[in-house]
Design a protein around this motif. Structure first.
Motif: not given
Length: 199
Positions: A139-143, A153-169
């Motif tokens: 897992m990775a959390k990116i601003k 991380f997209e090039k590393l074939k990770f995929y987005k699973v969540e979007k947090s407006h509170i933490f802006q990540e």
């Protein structure tokens, strides 16, 4: 963690070494940067607190960290402090069915950004986690505004699973399989050398 305290990982352009007490002062200088603290979600620490943090990182089995060295500088000087350019970390999540870990990377030396040092160091860390620590999901959390990390991380074939407006990540995930592991190896041309670190 103590599992990696005697491990050096040598790649083509970077070397990963355990985070030791002698590296703390340089690391502390890096973390005076507001930009680095923002992107890594770090707080301002005194030098004494930074030394205590290093001790905890060494003791805690749910954390793994390596300092990233610029290989060309280290080869020329044999000086780890001069060659330090960043760090990469794993935080283990033991509350799910996977042996999963959150992964982080920071290239603190501005002169070494844009040279794919972070890319190589990240792949070395991912493969170390898979092959030596039996990690099966990352897992990775990116601003939101950290475009370079988002792209990496997209090039590393990770995929987005969540979007947090509170933490802006965004939260990214990647489940390990053999095909991805082979792809990671192909991106570092299998030039990974594990050596004993006694520094």
């Amino acid at each position: 963690m103590k599992d990696n305290e005697h491990i050096k990982i040598i790649g083509t352009n970077v070397i990963l070494i355990p985070y030791k007490e002698k590296h703390v002062k340089r690391y502390h200088e890096w973390m005076k940067s507001e930009e680095l603290r923002y992107f890594t979600g770090s707080e301002v620490l005194t030098l004494e607190e930074e030394f205590e943090m290093q001790k905890r990182w060494h003791q805690d089995q749910d954390k793994c960290t390596f300092i990233i060295l610029e290989k060309s500088i280290f080869s020329a000087t044999a000086n780890e402090i001069e060659a330090m350019i960043g760090d990469t970390n794993l935080f283990f999540n033991q509350s799910d069915e996977f042996n999963s870990a959150e992964v982080e990377i920071m290239i603190a030396n501005v002169a070494c950004r844009g040279k794919k040092r972070g890319w190589e160091a990240m792949i070395l860390m991912l493969l170390y986690g898979i092959e030596k620590l039996n990690i099966t999901k990352y897992m990775a959390k990116i601003k939101f505004n950290n475009e370079k990390s988002l792209n990496m991380f997209e090039k590393l074939k990770f995929y987005k699973v969540e979007k947090s407006h509170i933490f802006q990540e965004y939260t990214f995930e990647k489940v390990v399989d053999q095909q991805w592991k082979d792809w990671l190896h192909s991106n570092v041309k299998d030039t990974i050398i594990y050596e004993t670190y006694d520094g």
